[in-house]
Design a protein around this motif. Structure first.
Motif, PDB file in Angstrom:
ATOM      1  N   CYS A 202       0.820  -1.218   0.000  1.00  0.00           N
ATOM      2  CA  CYS A 202       0.000   0.000   0.000  1.00  0.00           C
ATOM      3  C   CYS A 202       0.852   1.265   0.000  1.00  0.00           C
ATOM      4  CB  CYS A 202      -0.927   0.008   1.218  1.00  0.00           C
ATOM      5  SG  CYS A 202      -0.019   0.025   2.789  1.00  0.00           S
ATOM      6  N   GLY A 203       2.169   1.118   0.173  1.00  0.00           N
ATOM      7  CA  GLY A 203       3.061   2.274   0.169  1.00  0.00           C
ATOM      8  C   GLY A 203       3.010   3.127   1.419  1.00  0.00           C
ATOM      9  N   LYS A 204       2.306   2.649   2.457  1.00  0.00           N
ATOM     10  CA  LYS A 204       2.163   3.461   3.674  1.00  0.00           C
ATOM     11  C   LYS A 204       3.083   3.010   4.806  1.00  0.00           C
ATOM     12  CE  LYS A 204      -2.593   4.785   2.780  1.00  0.00           C
ATOM     13  NZ  LYS A 204      -3.943   4.238   2.806  1.00  0.00           N
ATOM     14  N   ARG A 205       3.733   1.855   4.590  1.00  0.00           N
ATOM     15  CA  ARG A 205       4.573   1.301   5.655  1.00  0.00           C
ATOM     16  C   ARG A 205       5.892   0.813   5.079  1.00  0.00           C
ATOM     17  NH1 ARG A 205      -0.140  -2.591   8.144  1.00  0.00           N
ATOM     18  NH2 ARG A 205      -1.438  -0.924   8.989  1.00  0.00           N
ATOM     19  N   ILE A 206       6.896   0.768   5.936  1.00  0.00           N
ATOM     20  CA  ILE A 206       8.200   0.251   5.540  1.00  0.00           C
ATOM     21  C   ILE A 206       8.613  -0.831   6.526  1.00  0.00           C
ATOM     22  CG2 ILE A 206      10.660   0.795   5.360  1.00  0.00           C
ATOM     23  CD1 ILE A 206       9.678   3.676   4.518  1.00  0.00           C
ATOM     24  N   LEU A 207       8.973  -1.977   5.987  1.00  0.00           N
ATOM     25  CA  LEU A 207       9.474  -3.086   6.792  1.00  0.00           C
ATOM     26  C   LEU A 207      10.992  -3.061   6.704  1.00  0.00           C
ATOM     27  CD1 LEU A 207       8.812  -5.797   8.316  1.00  0.00           C
ATOM     28  CD2 LEU A 207       8.955  -6.900   6.084  1.00  0.00           C
ATOM     29  N   SER A 208      11.660  -3.116   7.854  1.00  0.00           N
ATOM     30  CA  SER A 208      13.123  -3.103   7.820  1.00  0.00           C
ATOM     31  C   SER A 208      13.696  -4.116   8.808  1.00  0.00           C
ATOM     32  CB  SER A 208      13.655  -1.704   8.132  1.00  0.00           C
ATOM     33  OG  SER A 208      13.194  -1.260   9.393  1.00  0.00           O
ATOM     34  N   GLY A 209      14.882  -4.593   8.493  1.00  0.00           N
ATOM     35  CA  GLY A 209      15.569  -5.550   9.355  1.00  0.00           C
ATOM     36  C   GLY A 209      17.064  -5.370   9.204  1.00  0.00           C
ATOM     37  N   GLY A 210      17.795  -5.690  10.280  1.00  0.00           N
ATOM     38  CA  GLY A 210      19.225  -5.447  10.183  1.00  0.00           C
ATOM     39  C   GLY A 210      20.055  -6.288  11.110  1.00  0.00           C
TER      40      GLY A 210
ATOM     41  N   HIS B 266      11.309  -4.049  12.146  1.00  0.00           N
ATOM     42  CA  HIS B 266      10.419  -2.920  12.422  1.00  0.00           C
ATOM     43  C   HIS B 266       9.496  -2.700  11.227  1.00  0.00           C
ATOM     44  CE1 HIS B 266      12.414  -1.647  16.086  1.00  0.00           C
ATOM     45  NE2 HIS B 266      13.577  -1.619  15.467  1.00  0.00           N
ATOM     46  N   LEU B 267       8.229  -2.471  11.514  1.00  0.00           N
ATOM     47  CA  LEU B 267       7.294  -2.016  10.494  1.00  0.00           C
ATOM     48  C   LEU B 267       6.936  -0.580  10.889  1.00  0.00           C
ATOM     49  CD1 LEU B 267       5.629  -2.978   7.965  1.00  0.00           C
ATOM     50  CD2 LEU B 267       3.717  -3.260   9.528  1.00  0.00           C
ATOM     51  N   THR B 268       7.327   0.368  10.034  1.00  0.00           N
ATOM     52  CA  THR B 268       7.224   1.786  10.373  1.00  0.00           C
ATOM     53  C   THR B 268       6.165   2.464   9.519  1.00  0.00           C
ATOM     54  OG1 THR B 268       9.593   1.765  10.878  1.00  0.00           O
ATOM     55  CG2 THR B 268       8.575   3.924  10.565  1.00  0.00           C
ATOM     56  N   ASP B 269       5.360   3.321  10.147  1.00  0.00           N
ATOM     57  CA  ASP B 269       4.395   4.134   9.420  1.00  0.00           C
ATOM     58  C   ASP B 269       5.167   5.242   8.705  1.00  0.00           C
ATOM     59  OD1 ASP B 269       2.607   6.648   9.233  1.00  0.00           O
ATOM     60  OD2 ASP B 269       1.167   5.047   9.575  1.00  0.00           O
ATOM     61  N   VAL B 270       5.026   5.320   7.390  1.00  0.00           N
ATOM     62  CA  VAL B 270       5.811   6.267   6.586  1.00  0.00           C
ATOM     63  C   VAL B 270       5.530   7.710   7.013  1.00  0.00           C
ATOM     64  CG1 VAL B 270       6.225   7.137   4.237  1.00  0.00           C
ATOM     65  CG2 VAL B 270       5.970   4.692   4.622  1.00  0.00           C
ATOM     66  N   GLU B 271       4.258   8.033   7.239  1.00  0.00           N
ATOM     67  CA  GLU B 271       3.867   9.420   7.583  1.00  0.00           C
ATOM     68  C   GLU B 271       4.380   9.845   8.963  1.00  0.00           C
ATOM     69  OE1 GLU B 271       1.606  11.955   6.109  1.00  0.00           O
ATOM     70  OE2 GLU B 271       2.410  10.908   4.372  1.00  0.00           O
ATOM     71  N   THR B 272       4.082   9.017   9.968  1.00  0.00           N
ATOM     72  CA  THR B 272       4.361   9.440  11.351  1.00  0.00           C
ATOM     73  C   THR B 272       5.738   8.995  11.842  1.00  0.00           C
ATOM     74  OG1 THR B 272       3.436   7.406  12.298  1.00  0.00           O
ATOM     75  CG2 THR B 272       1.899   9.235  11.901  1.00  0.00           C
TER      76      THR B 272
ATOM     77  N   LYS C 271       6.194   6.251  13.292  1.00  0.00           N
ATOM     78  CA  LYS C 271       5.972   5.366  14.462  1.00  0.00           C
ATOM     79  C   LYS C 271       6.068   3.893  14.056  1.00  0.00           C
ATOM     80  CE  LYS C 271       3.266   8.294  17.541  1.00  0.00           C
ATOM     81  NZ  LYS C 271       2.632   9.402  16.824  1.00  0.00           N
ATOM     82  N   GLN C 272       6.495   3.072  15.016  1.00  0.00           N
ATOM     83  CA  GLN C 272       6.565   1.629  14.763  1.00  0.00           C
ATOM     84  C   GLN C 272       5.196   0.991  14.976  1.00  0.00           C
ATOM     85  OE1 GLN C 272       9.916   2.839  15.925  1.00  0.00           O
ATOM     86  NE2 GLN C 272      10.007   2.518  13.729  1.00  0.00           N
ATOM     87  N   ILE C 273       4.705   0.333  13.920  1.00  0.00           N
ATOM     88  CA  ILE C 273       3.427  -0.373  14.001  1.00  0.00           C
ATOM     89  C   ILE C 273       3.661  -1.752  14.615  1.00  0.00           C
ATOM     90  CG2 ILE C 273       1.523  -1.332  12.604  1.00  0.00           C
ATOM     91  CD1 ILE C 273       2.402   0.874  10.484  1.00  0.00           C
ATOM     92  N   PHE C 274       4.860  -2.252  14.369  1.00  0.00           N
ATOM     93  CA  PHE C 274       5.199  -3.608  14.783  1.00  0.00           C
ATOM     94  C   PHE C 274       6.714  -3.667  14.936  1.00  0.00           C
ATOM     95  CE2 PHE C 274       6.974  -7.308  12.385  1.00  0.00           C
ATOM     96  CZ  PHE C 274       6.658  -8.356  13.233  1.00  0.00           C
ATOM     97  N   SER C 275       7.182  -4.225  16.043  1.00  0.00           N
ATOM     98  CA  SER C 275       8.622  -4.437  16.227  1.00  0.00           C
ATOM     99  C   SER C 275       8.817  -5.792  16.852  1.00  0.00           C
ATOM    100  CB  SER C 275       9.224  -3.380  17.164  1.00  0.00           C
ATOM    101  OG  SER C 275       9.230  -2.129  16.532  1.00  0.00           O
ATOM    102  N   SER C 276       9.870  -6.468  16.452  1.00  0.00           N
ATOM    103  CA  SER C 276      10.136  -7.774  17.053  1.00  0.00           C
ATOM    104  C   SER C 276      11.615  -8.092  16.992  1.00  0.00           C
ATOM    105  CB  SER C 276       9.353  -8.863  16.325  1.00  0.00           C
ATOM    106  OG  SER C 276       9.528 -10.078  17.003  1.00  0.00           O
TER     107      SER C 276
END
Length: 327
Positions: free
Chosen positions: A86-94, A100-106, A108-113
């Motif tokens: 949907c282009g509204k979130r970014i999933l990242s790992g390192g 982390h799943l981050t809300d692009v606009e705000t 904020k982390q929607i999901f972290s593990s």
């Protein structure tokens, strides 16, 4: 983007090889590991980048060449980052072993593990937008569901590390490339999996003694390429038994231990790859000949990706932390 608007209604014209540099973007202070255009066509002026400098950035890479957002949720190098469909979130790992799943606009982390291993590969399921696969410095690849923040399934490979993950069309099967190159044979270098049952379909796909740092699917034909550390790209059928095409081999660029990405142009006519000497190579998919090389970077060019809508726009990134846009 006003620039993209006229192209949205029309069919993608044939890809042209870019000739000139438009933007030179150098806000990262460490190597850029991965770049990806936003998959939502209307928002495809946005480019995502993940870097060894612990950050993920979003750029306006079509109109201005400016950095729009920087996300600093990781404490170590960010090896993989992907847009949600949907282009509204970014999933990242390192390398801090966190997702982390981050809300692009705000921001904020929607999901972290936290995971048990350093992450090097992330891919969203092509049809189930809440599910993604995660792999890295571990024998296991895990399927996660972001709605529950839980692991759905574990795919157990007798290897030390997953280098890349590629979903095949419809997402019923996927491939992993691994660091397994044994002395006597090269089985398990590419493994095919059944997504639902977690069963291995095949581990006898690539028999040469090279690891494959990246895999890419053809947009129209049932084939995929594997970038190999033998300084060539090999072509395979994307259907069982995933046979290698011995007649086509794309060689001329250098890989040399870098995780150099490769991909097809949206019309499927070209195959583009970075090179450890900083160049970008454009191959004719059908003849496997080099059409052109672009002296793009001074350091290793690890990714070169065509824009999904604009027929000659290309983004490249390198080991010095630079991102360049070409047309």
């Amino acid at each position: 983007s006003e620039f993209i608007k006229p192209y949205l209604g029309s069919k993608y014209k044939s890809t042209e090889v870019p000739k000139s540099l438009i933007f030179y973007m150098c806000k990262h202070s460490g190597p850029v590991n991965e770049i990806q255009w936003c998959p939502v066509r209307e928002q495809s002026h946005m480019l995502l980048s993940a870097s060894m400098d612990k950050t993920v950035k979003v750029w306006d890479a079509v109109d201005t060449g400016c950095c729009l957002k920087t996300y600093s949720c990781h404490s170590c190098a960010v090896r993989a980052a992907r847009w949600s469909s949907c282009g509204k979130r970014i999933l990242s790992g390192g390398f801090d072993s966190t997702l982390h799943l981050t809300d692009v606009e705000t921001g904020k982390q929607i999901f972290s593990s936290k995971t048990e291993f350093r992450i090097s590969a992330l891919k969203f399921h092509p049809t189930e937008s809440n599910i993604f696969l995660c792999g890295g410095f571990s024998p296991d690849v895990k399927a996660w569901d972001i709605r529950t923040s839980k692991v759905l399934r574990v795919y157990k490979a007798a290897v030390q590390q997953t280098l890349d993950i590629l979903f095949l069309p419809e997402g019923r099967e996927f491939l992993t490339s691994t660091d397994a190159v044994s002395r006597d044979s090269a089985d398990r270098t590419i493994i095919a999996w059944d997504f639902q049952s977690a069963a291995k379909i095949s581990n006898q796909i690539f028999h040469e003694r090279y690891t494959c740092p990246s895999l890419s699917l053809h947009p129209k034909e049932s084939v995929f390429v594997a970038q190999t550390n033998g300084n060539y790209m090999a072509l395979f059928s994307a259907q069982r038994p995933y046979r290698i095409n011995k007649k086509k081999r794309y060689e001329g660029h250098k890989v040399e231990g870098f995780a150099v990405g490769c991909e097809f142009s949206p019309d499927g006519t070209l195959l583009v790859t970075g090179s450890s000497d900083g160049k970008v190579f454009f191959y004719n998919y059908h003849t496997s000949r080099i059409i052109r090389t672009l002296s793009a970077h001074k350091e290793a060019c690890v990714s070169a990706i065509f824009h999904p809508v604009l027929p000659s726009l290309l983004a490249t990134c390198d080991w010095a932390g630079e991102i360049k846009i070409w047309q």
